[in-house]
Design a protein around this motif. Structure first.
Motif, PDB file in Angstrom:
ATOM      1  N   GLU A 180      -1.679 -51.905  56.009  1.00 41.28           N
ATOM      2  CA  GLU A 180      -1.959 -52.232  57.393  1.00 41.28           C
ATOM      3  C   GLU A 180      -0.676 -52.146  58.229  1.00 41.28           C
ATOM      4  N   GLU A 228       4.732 -58.227  66.030  1.00 40.46           N
ATOM      5  CA  GLU A 228       4.646 -58.991  64.786  1.00 40.46           C
ATOM      6  C   GLU A 228       5.773 -58.659  63.802  1.00 40.46           C
ATOM      7  N   VAL A 229       6.704 -57.796  64.192  1.00 40.68           N
ATOM      8  CA  VAL A 229       7.798 -57.418  63.299  1.00 40.68           C
ATOM      9  C   VAL A 229       8.700 -58.624  63.075  1.00 40.68           C
ATOM     10  N   VAL A 284       2.069 -53.017  60.917  1.00 39.91           N
ATOM     11  CA  VAL A 284       2.619 -54.208  61.571  1.00 39.91           C
ATOM     12  C   VAL A 284       2.784 -53.879  63.055  1.00 39.91           C
ATOM     13  N   LEU A 318       6.756 -51.164  57.863  1.00 40.14           N
ATOM     14  CA  LEU A 318       5.856 -51.384  58.995  1.00 40.14           C
ATOM     15  C   LEU A 318       4.462 -50.836  58.725  1.00 40.14           C
ATOM     16  N   THR A 319       4.327 -50.001  57.691  1.00 39.60           N
ATOM     17  CA  THR A 319       3.042 -49.362  57.406  1.00 39.60           C
ATOM     18  C   THR A 319       2.576 -49.529  55.975  1.00 39.60           C
ATOM     19  N   THR A 328      10.300 -55.605  55.316  1.00 42.53           N
ATOM     20  CA  THR A 328       8.995 -55.069  54.935  1.00 42.53           C
ATOM     21  C   THR A 328       8.674 -53.805  55.716  1.00 42.53           C
TER      22      THR A 328
END
Length: 157
Positions: free
Chosen positions: A21, A27-28, A23, A39-40, A37
Motif C-alpha cells: 500500500e 503520512e510519511v 504511503v 513508500l510503496t 520504510t
C-alpha cells in the motif's frame, strides 16, 4: 490438492498487493530526516530512476552533477555532486532527502518532491496567480522509490 495450492498462491498474491500500500505524502514518517520504510512496498526501478534524474518533475541534474549521466547535457552546480552518494547516505536517508530534503537540511533550496501541504505560497505555473485546489506531489511514491534505487547505484569507484 491442486486447488489448495492454487488457492494458496492467489492468497499470497493478494497479501503482497495489500502489503504494498502506498504511503500518502502526509503520512510519511521522518526520523532525523530519514524515511526507513518504503513508500510503496515495491522495489524501485533503477532505469526509471535514471530517467527521472534528467526528465520530468525529478530533473535532479539541473542542480546536481552525476558522472554516470555525463552523456546528458547541462548538469548543475547548485547542489553537491551525486557521485558516491550511496556511500555517504543510507537508503532511508536518501528516501527522506528525495521525499522532503527540508526535513534533513533546514533551509535547503532542494524541492520537496513528495509533499502536498504546508507551502507558503504555491504558484499556478507561470500565471502569477496562487494555486487553487489540492496539490499533487512532484513525484509519485513509486517515482521516489525509483530515484532512490538509482541513487543507491552511485558508489565511489
Amino acid at each position: 490438492m491442486r486447488n489448495l495450492v492454487t488457492g494458496a498462491a492467489v492468497c499470497a498474491v493478494i497479501a503482497t498487493v495489500a502489503a504494498a500500500e502506498v504511503v500518502a505524502p502526509t503520512e510519511v514518517v521522518f526520523e532525523d530526516g530519514a524515511v526507513a520504510t518504503s513508500l510503496t512496498g515495491t522495489a524501485g526501478d533503477i532505469e526509471n530512476g535514471a530517467t527521472l534524474m534528467n526528465k520530468g518533475a525529478g530533473n535532479c541534474i539541473a542542480c546536481h552533477q552525476v558522472s554516470a549521466l555525463s552523456n546528458l547535457p547541462f548538469h548543475g552546480e547548485v547542489g553537491p555532486t551525486l557521485d558516491g552518494v550511496a556511500d555517504r547516505w543510507s537508503e532511508a536517508e536518501l528516501r527522506g532527502i528525495v521525499a522532503n530534503a527540508k526535513m534533513m537540511f533546514d533551509g535547503t533550496m532542494m524541492p520537496s518532491f513528495y509533499k502536498t501541504e504546508g507551502f507558503i505560497r504555491l504558484g499556478d505555473a507561470y500565471t502569477g496567480n496562487a494555486h487553487e485546489g489540492e496539490v499533487a506531489p512532484l513525484l509519485t511514491a513509486q517515482e521516489v522509490e525509483d530515484v532512490v534505487a538509482y541513487l543507491m547505484t552511485l558508489k565511489e569507484e
